[in-house]
Design an enzyme around this catalytic site. Structure first.
Site, PDB file in Angstrom:
ATOM      1  N   CYS A 148      43.235  44.709  38.674  1.00 19.63           N
ATOM      2  CA  CYS A 148      42.118  44.284  39.536  1.00 19.63           C
ATOM      3  C   CYS A 148      41.065  43.514  38.759  1.00 19.63           C
ATOM      4  O   CYS A 148      40.689  42.416  39.131  1.00 19.63           O
ATOM      5  CB  CYS A 148      41.478  45.481  40.214  1.00 19.63           C
ATOM      6  SG  CYS A 148      42.552  46.187  41.447  1.00 19.63           S
ATOM      7  N   HIS A 149      40.561  44.103  37.687  1.00 21.74           N
ATOM      8  CA  HIS A 149      39.470  43.440  36.976  1.00 21.74           C
ATOM      9  C   HIS A 149      39.699  43.389  35.472  1.00 21.74           C
ATOM     10  O   HIS A 149      38.762  43.221  34.701  1.00 21.74           O
ATOM     11  CB  HIS A 149      38.138  44.117  37.302  1.00 21.74           C
ATOM     12  CG  HIS A 149      37.915  44.253  38.779  1.00 21.74           C
ATOM     13  ND1 HIS A 149      38.157  45.415  39.449  1.00 21.74           N
ATOM     14  CD2 HIS A 149      37.551  43.349  39.706  1.00 21.74           C
ATOM     15  CE1 HIS A 149      37.924  45.226  40.737  1.00 21.74           C
ATOM     16  NE2 HIS A 149      37.560  43.991  40.929  1.00 21.74           N
ATOM     17  N   GLY A 150      40.952  43.630  35.050  1.00 25.46           N
ATOM     18  CA  GLY A 150      41.326  43.391  33.670  1.00 25.46           C
ATOM     19  C   GLY A 150      40.907  44.435  32.638  1.00 25.46           C
ATOM     20  O   GLY A 150      40.769  44.105  31.459  1.00 25.46           O
ATOM     21  N   PRO A 163      35.853  45.826  32.097  1.00 32.48           N
ATOM     22  CA  PRO A 163      34.620  46.360  32.680  1.00 32.48           C
ATOM     23  C   PRO A 163      34.537  47.874  32.852  1.00 32.48           C
ATOM     24  O   PRO A 163      33.456  48.391  33.113  1.00 32.48           O
ATOM     25  CB  PRO A 163      34.579  45.677  34.055  1.00 32.48           C
ATOM     26  CG  PRO A 163      36.011  45.397  34.388  1.00 32.48           C
ATOM     27  CD  PRO A 163      36.697  45.141  33.093  1.00 32.48           C
TER      28      PRO A 163
ATOM     29  N   TYR B 295      31.802  38.855  44.699  1.00 37.21           N
ATOM     30  CA  TYR B 295      32.838  39.491  43.889  1.00 37.21           C
ATOM     31  C   TYR B 295      32.833  38.912  42.475  1.00 37.21           C
ATOM     32  O   TYR B 295      32.973  39.645  41.486  1.00 37.21           O
ATOM     33  CB  TYR B 295      34.182  39.254  44.580  1.00 37.21           C
ATOM     34  CG  TYR B 295      35.338  40.024  44.025  1.00 37.21           C
ATOM     35  CD1 TYR B 295      35.358  41.412  44.082  1.00 37.21           C
ATOM     36  CD2 TYR B 295      36.440  39.373  43.475  1.00 37.21           C
ATOM     37  CE1 TYR B 295      36.435  42.121  43.596  1.00 37.21           C
ATOM     38  CE2 TYR B 295      37.520  40.078  42.998  1.00 37.21           C
ATOM     39  CZ  TYR B 295      37.517  41.447  43.062  1.00 37.21           C
ATOM     40  OH  TYR B 295      38.585  42.140  42.586  1.00 37.21           O
TER      41      TYR B 295
END
Lengths: 184, 504
Positions: A148-150, A163, B295
């Site tokens: 999703c966000h690495g 993150p 986002y």
């Protein structure tokens, strides 16, 4: 009728009246009443009894080969159970803990070094990291990679990059036998 | 809404009704003869277009709900049932699905119009705030509707968005459990999202009513941003603007219908047609296009806010203090000492102001590099706000800041037409949001030309977005010189007509 109703509220020295007192107490009780009445509505949104009842899960570890992993469900959440190789354990113990974002030793995270048990939910925004299957990306640190966000986790499930603020959560679990655990 | 003095109607039935409940009088006053500035361009059609889309969404939604089942094992199939078996079900669903996108297109255009022409300024602050509330409610409604088909994309969107609240210190996890009704997204989540998705549009209708009410108290702004001075500046709302709005609406609807019937899945994703699987996150998870800029801001905060970064922000605050307070000094209440001196001339202050901003920038970047590249600085590991909470604050803050926009920009001139510097700044901000939208659609580690990661560009643009509101607007409010303005709307319209006649 007496003249009582027509007399102005009795003033005290600091200017407060009986009416002020009545406003405050009446308002205060109304607020308490409203909050008490609101609570059942709010609490009805919390997990119901049948959801809470699914509180433990048992898992059989005997069929997990070294270097592979399984996912079991506990409280509706995926739990990763990984049979770690000697290399993975070494990589996890060799890290200088003070350099980590969420410092934790490998010994603290695994009751028995070869078995790593943790909730497979990224501590960033709740996606399920990849890395359980051999074909999936594991990230730079040979553990798990969240698509999703690495966020990238190492072979002890500790956050190393991206993150997410915390390591993957280790749930409470006990070894019933050498090859069975109970989660929860 | 009181009866007031009333002109009798000729039709006896209408007269009988109106003398008991003066709806016809009210409609005549608010939508018939209502004086409206005579220089509107087509940007002013988008409020009515948005309202039409809201009604369309409610109507299609009610009929979809008659065939939909909010239960985890049946939801996905019931949507497929609507698509295949229900008479015109495919049409209702595609109208609803694409209607959400076109509702947002209309509302974003409407918001841009408000910013560019200064419609948020006195006396329309409350009107603007009500609009931001509608925008927030729309986002909540759209997000919950997205989860209802119980697809991979929708189910995981629910996970990611509810988990935003876990960033709140101490109570975050309990709030997430409360929102989900369980420890992960499941049947209770779906059930309540359906209930709220059905409720919120009617709340929006209520706020829209108050929004329009407030508009009819202050009257409309116009492209010149100057006040209406008399009847010569206005036209009756009907037929002049009912006709113009109808034409604008027809063009917009043509685009909407074209997408709905010829490319209904243009804005959707394949993952939306796979049933939700609680054990498998889709490889590339993205929200709907209208959430992408926010986002990208969420993902852009990859660093914790350490002492350096907070000090940088503090210096910016100190530099801005005289700007915010229109020159007033800041005194320490305990020592009676002046900390920030009064400013009488912002032209003279500008040198000091930009020096302080430069210092703040350097301090901020030191903190940034110590967080992201491991630059070894003393105390740089002391993080007061971790990256996750920072990202969530940036995302919600980017919308929350709109609430105070009328006070951040106190420049007396409304329209960007007469504010050359504001015009550049606001267009650059709009472009940043558009590019952030593009970045939000990329994977977390995507590169631009294989040289630089998009996330860094996203960070710069996020920085500009906040700087626009917090630094640029207040600074321009005290320094920008407006260009000459016409004396009245009428005069400007007549000049424009004369110019056009001359060109012919």
């Amino acid at each position: 009728m007496s003249s009582y109703e027509n007399t102005p509220p009795h003033d005290t020295e600091d200017g407060a009246t009986r009416r002020d007192f009545l406003y405050l107490t009446a308002g205060g009780f109304a607020a308490i009443g409203a909050a008490s009445f609101a609570w059942p509505f709010i609490d009805s949104m919390n997990p119901a009894a049948d959801t809470l009842a699914m509180s433990t899960t048992e898992a059989d570890l005997s069929k997990i080969e070294e270097g592979s992993a399984i996912t079991v469900i506990w409280q509706g959440k995926p739990v990763f159970i990984r049979h770690r190789t000697a290399d993975e354990i070494k990589a996890a113990t060799d890290v200088d803990v003070s350099t980590l974002r969420d410092p934790e030793t490998d010994g603290k995270r695994a009751q028995k070094p070869q078995w790593l048990v943790m909730i497979g939910i990224c501590t960033h925004l709740g996606c399920i990291p990849l890395g359980q299957k051999k074909t999936e990306p594991k990230g730079e640190f040979g553990g798990w990679f969240c698509p999703c966000h690495g966020s990238e986790y190492d072979s002890a499930g500790r956050i190393r990059k991206g993150p997410a603020p915390k390591n993957l959560v280790v749930p409470k679990y006990t070894f019933l036998t050498d090859t069975t655990i109970r989660i929860g | 809404m009181s009866a007031g003095p009333r002109e009798p109607f000729e039709n006896p039935v209408i007269e009988w009704f109106d003398s008991r409940l003066p709806i016809f009088t009210m409609m005549q006053k608010e939508y018939g003869v209502f004086p409206t500035p005579k220089n509107f361009n087509y940007f002013w059609s988008f409020g009515g277009i948005a309202m039409t889309m809201l009604i369309l969404m409610i109507v299609t939604g009610i009929f979809l709900a008659m065939n939909y089942t909010p239960q985890e094992n049946m939801a996905f199939d019931s949507v497929e049932h609507i698509m295949r078996d229900v008479n015109y079900g495919w049409m209702l669903r595609y109208l609803h699905m694409n209607g959400a996108s076109f509702f947002f297109i209309a509302v974003y255009t409407h918001i841009f119009r408000g910013m560019y022409y200064g419609s948020y300024k006195k006396p329309r602050e409350l009107l603007w705030i009500l609009g931001v509330i509608i925008f927030l409610l729309m986002m909540a409604t759209a997000f919950m509707g997205y989860t209802l088909p119980w697809s991979q994309m929708g189910g995981w969107a629910a996970t990611v968005i509810t988990n935003l609240f876990s960033a709140i210190p101490f109570v975050g996890d309990s709030i997430v459990t409360l929102l989900l009704g369980g420890f992960a997204v499941g049947n209770p989540t779906l059930n309540r999202f359906f209930a709220l998705h059905y409720l919120l549009p009617f709340v929006i209708v209520g706020i829209v009513f108050v929004h329009v009410w407030a508009l009819h108290v202050t009257g409309s702004n116009n492209p010149l941003g100057i006040d209406v001075k008399g009847p010569q500046d206005t036209l009756a709302f009907s037929p002049y603007y009912t006709a113009k709005d109808m034409f604008g609406l027809a063009v917009f609807m043509l685009a909407y219908i074209a997408v709905t019937f010829f490319a209904p899945n243009m804005l959707a994703h394949p993952d939306h047609y796979i049933q939700y699987n609680a054990l498998q996150t889709p490889a590339h998870i993205v929200p709907e296009w209208y959430f992408l800029p926010f986002y990208a801001m969420l993902r852009g905060i990859t660093f914790g806010f350490n002492l350096y970064i907070l000090a940088g922000i503090g210096i910016i605050g100190a530099a801005l203090w005289p700007v915010y307070t229109k020159g007033k000094a800041l005194k320490d209440p305990l020592l009676g000492m002046t900390i920030i001196p009064a400013v009488t001339d912002f032209g003279q202050y500008s040198k000091k102001f930009f020096t302080m901003l430069a210092i703040a920038g350097v301090v901020f970047m030191l903190g940034y590099f110590s967080q992201t590249m491991g630059l070894p600085l003393p105390f740089s590991k002391w993080v007061l706000l971790d990256s996750k909470l920072g990202g969530v604050i940036a995302m919600f803050g980017s919308i929350a800041i709109l609430f105070v926009m009328p006070w951040l920009d106190s420049h007396p001139v409304r329209s960007a037409r007469f504010r050359p510097q504001f015009k550049v700044a606001v267009l650059a901000m709009t472009a940043s949001v558009a590019i952030l939208g593009y970045i939000g659609a990329q994977t977390a580690d995507a590169m631009l030309f294989g040289v630089i990661q998009w996330v860094y560009i996203g960070q710069i643009l996020t920085g500009y977005y906040f700087a626009f509101f917090v630094i640029i607007l207040p600074w321009l409010s005290v320094t920008e010189k407006a260009s000459p303005m016409p004396n009245s709307i009428n005069e400007a319209v007549l000049q424009e007509n004369a110019r056009k006649a001359g060109a012919r």
